[in-house]
Scaffold this active site. Sequence first.
Site, PDB file in Angstrom:
ATOM      1  N   ASP A   1      64.837  24.195  61.159  1.00 24.81           N
ATOM      2  CA  ASP A   1      65.197  25.603  61.348  1.00 24.81           C
ATOM      3  C   ASP A   1      66.717  25.698  61.476  1.00 24.81           C
ATOM      4  O   ASP A   1      67.287  25.323  62.502  1.00 24.81           O
ATOM      5  CB  ASP A   1      64.525  26.170  62.604  1.00 24.81           C
TER       6      ASP A   1
ATOM      7  N   LYS B   1      63.803  33.516  59.106  1.00 22.75           N
ATOM      8  CA  LYS B   1      63.429  33.603  60.527  1.00 22.75           C
ATOM      9  C   LYS B   1      64.361  34.575  61.232  1.00 22.75           C
ATOM     10  O   LYS B   1      65.540  34.670  60.907  1.00 22.75           O
ATOM     11  CB  LYS B   1      63.511  32.198  61.130  1.00 22.75           C
TER      12      LYS B   1
ATOM     13  N   LYS C   1      59.230  33.937  59.552  1.00 22.35           N
ATOM     14  CA  LYS C   1      58.952  33.478  60.916  1.00 22.35           C
ATOM     15  C   LYS C   1      59.589  34.429  61.916  1.00 22.35           C
ATOM     16  O   LYS C   1      60.760  34.788  61.789  1.00 22.35           O
ATOM     17  CB  LYS C   1      59.497  32.058  61.124  1.00 22.35           C
TER      18      LYS C   1
END
Length: 217
Positions: free
Chosen positions: A91, A153, A182
Amino acid sequence: MIENLNKYVDHTILKPFAQQAAIEKLCAEAAKWDFASVCINPCNIELAKKLLAGTNVMVCTVIGFPLGANTTAVKAFETADAYAKGCDEFDMVINIGALKDKKYDLVRDDIKAVVEAAKGKTVKVIIETGLLTEEEKVMATKLSCEAGAHFVKTCTGFAEGVAEVEDIALMKANVTEGVKVKASSGIRDFAKAEALINAGAERLGTSAGIAIIEGAQ
């Protein structure tokens, strides 16, 4: 009831003061509930891999976290190092200042370098929605897709803003086919999780995964 709700959860602890006992507890919980992954700082990758051996729980780490202001070379090296340690998902935080300056090639290349260093493993791009205008959110989503990311995300949890239904819907509307969304930050109960999933989130970054599952039951 959302089917396989546990597999939406990236069980997360990214506090700078997290000690080994906290990582051990996180991994034990993730294994018990069969969450999608644990999301931890890079220094804990090898411990988490050992603790989760023989389970279906992946190990996810963060790259360029939490500011996104590292150089591209540093982000790529950090990704390669995490990959070598067995990390399954990455991430990364975008270069937020470059996005705001409309240096789109820099932002795209920064993401692409991480994608390449991850060698086909899942890369999720944190665009830090709480710091962006709607136009910037759209652009960040599109640049992430162009760079080969697998997810976009919302937030790190370290800056302003939390995962919002409106942002998930906006990101979902602007991803290319196959790229997922996400939601992360401020997801503490089933009602919020359900709303985000219904808006298009396919993964949830949260430290409250157990409470969310129990709330659904």
